[in-house]
Scaffold this active site. Structure first.
Site, PDB file in Angstrom:
ATOM      1  N   TYR A 142     -54.546  -2.700 -43.652  1.00 47.02           N
ATOM      2  CA  TYR A 142     -55.999  -2.702 -43.784  1.00 47.02           C
ATOM      3  C   TYR A 142     -56.502  -1.420 -44.450  1.00 47.02           C
ATOM      4  O   TYR A 142     -57.582  -1.400 -45.025  1.00 47.02           O
ATOM      5  CB  TYR A 142     -56.667  -2.808 -42.406  1.00 47.02           C
ATOM      6  CG  TYR A 142     -56.860  -4.218 -41.899  1.00 47.02           C
ATOM      7  CD1 TYR A 142     -55.783  -5.074 -41.765  1.00 47.02           C
ATOM      8  CD2 TYR A 142     -58.122  -4.672 -41.531  1.00 47.02           C
ATOM      9  CE1 TYR A 142     -55.961  -6.356 -41.275  1.00 47.02           C
ATOM     10  CE2 TYR A 142     -58.303  -5.947 -41.039  1.00 47.02           C
ATOM     11  CZ  TYR A 142     -57.226  -6.784 -40.922  1.00 47.02           C
ATOM     12  OH  TYR A 142     -57.413  -8.054 -40.432  1.00 47.02           O
ATOM     13  N   LYS A 190     -41.888  -6.820 -37.474  1.00 48.69           N
ATOM     14  CA  LYS A 190     -41.091  -7.581 -38.431  1.00 48.69           C
ATOM     15  C   LYS A 190     -40.028  -6.626 -38.954  1.00 48.69           C
ATOM     16  O   LYS A 190     -39.916  -6.345 -40.154  1.00 48.69           O
ATOM     17  CB  LYS A 190     -42.008  -8.106 -39.553  1.00 48.69           C
ATOM     18  CG  LYS A 190     -41.363  -9.072 -40.511  1.00 48.69           C
ATOM     19  CD  LYS A 190     -41.141 -10.461 -39.939  1.00 48.69           C
ATOM     20  CE  LYS A 190     -40.354 -11.308 -40.910  1.00 48.69           C
ATOM     21  NZ  LYS A 190     -39.949 -12.619 -40.353  1.00 48.69           N
ATOM     22  N   ASP A 222     -43.036 -13.641 -36.364  1.00 49.64           N
ATOM     23  CA  ASP A 222     -43.017 -15.098 -36.561  1.00 49.64           C
ATOM     24  C   ASP A 222     -42.596 -15.801 -35.269  1.00 49.64           C
ATOM     25  O   ASP A 222     -43.180 -16.814 -34.871  1.00 49.64           O
ATOM     26  CB  ASP A 222     -42.109 -15.491 -37.750  1.00 49.64           C
ATOM     27  CG  ASP A 222     -40.762 -14.788 -37.750  1.00 49.64           C
ATOM     28  OD1 ASP A 222     -40.548 -13.870 -36.927  1.00 49.64           O
ATOM     29  OD2 ASP A 222     -39.899 -15.158 -38.574  1.00 49.64           O
ATOM     30  N   ASP A 246     -54.343  -9.030 -35.736  1.00 41.79           N
ATOM     31  CA  ASP A 246     -55.494  -9.840 -36.152  1.00 41.79           C
ATOM     32  C   ASP A 246     -55.133 -11.316 -36.047  1.00 41.79           C
ATOM     33  O   ASP A 246     -55.879 -12.126 -35.483  1.00 41.79           O
ATOM     34  CB  ASP A 246     -55.865  -9.477 -37.597  1.00 41.79           C
ATOM     35  CG  ASP A 246     -57.025 -10.301 -38.113  1.00 41.79           C
ATOM     36  OD1 ASP A 246     -58.005 -10.473 -37.370  1.00 41.79           O
ATOM     37  OD2 ASP A 246     -56.941 -10.800 -39.256  1.00 41.79           O
ATOM     38  N   ASP A 250     -56.239 -14.252 -32.803  1.00 43.67           N
ATOM     39  CA  ASP A 250     -56.980 -15.505 -33.036  1.00 43.67           C
ATOM     40  C   ASP A 250     -56.191 -16.667 -32.441  1.00 43.67           C
ATOM     41  O   ASP A 250     -56.749 -17.555 -31.802  1.00 43.67           O
ATOM     42  CB  ASP A 250     -57.182 -15.761 -34.546  1.00 43.67           C
ATOM     43  CG  ASP A 250     -58.570 -15.340 -35.020  1.00 43.67           C
ATOM     44  OD1 ASP A 250     -59.132 -14.400 -34.415  1.00 43.67           O
ATOM     45  OD2 ASP A 250     -59.077 -15.945 -35.982  1.00 43.67           O
TER      46      ASP A 250
HETATM   47  C1  IPM Z   1     -61.414  -9.161 -36.365  1.00 46.24           C
HETATM   48  C2  IPM Z   1     -61.934  -9.685 -37.687  1.00 46.24           C
HETATM   49  C3  IPM Z   1     -61.966  -8.529 -38.676  1.00 46.24           C
HETATM   50  C4  IPM Z   1     -60.551  -8.063 -38.870  1.00 46.24           C
HETATM   51  C5  IPM Z   1     -62.620  -8.864 -40.044  1.00 46.24           C
HETATM   52  C6  IPM Z   1     -64.019  -9.423 -39.873  1.00 46.24           C
HETATM   53  C7  IPM Z   1     -62.607  -7.689 -40.962  1.00 46.24           C
HETATM   54  O1  IPM Z   1     -61.172 -10.746 -38.129  1.00 46.24           O
HETATM   55  O2  IPM Z   1     -62.059  -8.255 -35.786  1.00 46.24           O
HETATM   56  O3  IPM Z   1     -60.392  -9.637 -35.903  1.00 46.24           O
HETATM   57  O4  IPM Z   1     -59.796  -8.626 -39.673  1.00 46.24           O
HETATM   58  O5  IPM Z   1     -60.169  -7.098 -38.216  1.00 46.24           O
HETATM   59 MG    MG Z   2     -59.679 -11.369 -36.758  1.00 44.11          MG
END
Ligand code: IPM
Ligand code: MG
Length: 356
Positions: A142, A190, A222, A246, A250
């Site tokens: 990032y 990884k 993975d 990240d 999710d």
């Molecule tokens: C998160 C989001 C952010 C990230 C985006 C909006 C930049 O997906 O906080 O997980 O990738 O960190």
């Molecule tokens: Mg995210």
């Protein structure tokens, strides 16, 4: 106690959900005799519109001067399909993380029994799953330089960089969490391919010796992505680098039944930030339909982590549980077709806090 907050609603549904969370914070502060002061500021697309900068200096100064930041969400469809956009709302979030030194993003993944039927996984797989993902937040791909395009525009590159101290501080934090929980740490990397991952593994193996009470396990990302859906109950604390975190968080969030329920804390060098893990959900903006519970639960994390006020945090969690039990919930998680508005859920929670 004196509680001085920066309130950053951001974009999309951010303002609506933050309003509800702030009402909950006010109710808790008056119930437990804390003196609350707060100030709001713009961030994200809202700040680009007003100042041409998604994380203006004035917003940063407010955050630095506050005890904690209550944050909504960032992102706007106006920018999503424009790869040429020079300034993007998300840059505001990244700038905030970097400038506040928020190197750890803590995302508890706990299953709400009332929502298990909404999980994409079988009940027996998710029931009682309870783990914490600790994501490194200010390093890796990032932020690594160089990042960009070749002159002809046909080649693009990002660079993943980690230093030993960056890895050490986050892995140590993860060990501390594991010590307070089931004493099981999974380091996700990884290392079979990436040299940054091999450094992660080396540093973790060195630290492992300092925490003999914690069982350390190493898992390739993975495989971890697969294990999270195959057998989520095996995890206690997961620690990983920025982009793996990240993606995995999710994934981990949906197994609980709803993305609209999970809070997060970002902590590090300066003021900590508390925000829901979901995004700005622009399609719902202004409709009073978004689920405010993840933001309200983020406020609970704030009381606990930033102020050490566990009773206050527990009070919020209890009332959120109750709202699920009695079905005072927004449409994303309503099961009998009787959904409530964002503001109705918030008002019910405030009223219930005052009455118990
Ligand atoms: C998160 C989001 C952010 C990230 C985006 C909006 C930049 O997906 O906080 O997980 O990738 O960190
Ligand atoms: Mg995210």
């Amino acid at each position: 106690m004196k509680i001085n907050l920066a309130v950053l609603p951001g974009d999309g549904i951010g303002p609506e959900i933050v309003t509800q969370a702030l009402n909950v914070v006010k109710a808790i502060c008056s119930k437990y005799n804390h003196t609350l002061s707060y100030e709001s500021a713009l961030v994200g697309a809202a700040a680009i519109d007003a100042y041409g900068n998604p994380y203006p200096d004035s917003t940063h100064k407010l955050c630095m001067d506050s005890d904690a930041v209550l944050f909504g969400a960032i992102g706007s469809p106006r920018y999503d399909n424009d790869p040429g956009a020079k300034i993007r709302p998300e840059q505001g979030l990244l700038a905030m993380r970097k400038k506040l030194g928020l190197y750890a993003n803590i995302r508890p993944v706990a299953v709400f029994p009332q929502l298990i039927h909404r999980s994409p996984l079988r009940r027996d797989l998710v029931e009682n799953a309870d783990f914490i993902c600790i994501r490194e937040l200010t390093g890796g791909i990032y932020f690594g330089q160089p990042q960009g395009r070749s002159e002809d525009g046909n080649t693009a590159y990002d660079t993943c960089v980690y230093t030993k101290p960056e890895i050490e501080r986050i892995v140590r934090l993860a060990y501390q969490y594991a010590q307070k929980r089931k004493k099981h740490l999974t380091v996700v990397d990884k290392a079979n391919v990436l040299s940054t991952s091999r450094l992660w593994r080396q540093v973790s193996q060195e630290l492992e010796k300092e925490y003999p009470d914690v069982k350390t396990e190493y898992m390739f990302v993975d495989n971890a992505a697969m294990q999270i859906i195959q057998y989520p109950k095996q995890f206690d604390v997961i620690v990983t680098e920025n982009m793996f975190g990240d993606i995995l968080t999710d994934e981990a969030s949906v197994i609980t039944g709803s993305l609209g329920m999970l809070p997060s804390a970002s902590v590090g060098i300066h003021t900590s930030v508390f925000e829901p893990i979901h995004g700005s959900y622009p399609q719902a903006a202004g409709k009073d339909i978004a689920n405010p519970l993840a933001t309200i639960l983020s406020a609970a994390l704030m009381f606990e982590y930033s102020f050490g006020l566990k009773t206050e945090a527990e009070n919020i969690r209890q009332v959120v549980d109750k709202s699920l039990q009695v079905g005072i919930v927004t449409e994303d998680i309503a099961s009998d077709g009787k959904s409530r508005k964002t503001s109705e859920v918030g008002n019910w929670i405030v009223k219930t806090i005052n009455n118990i």
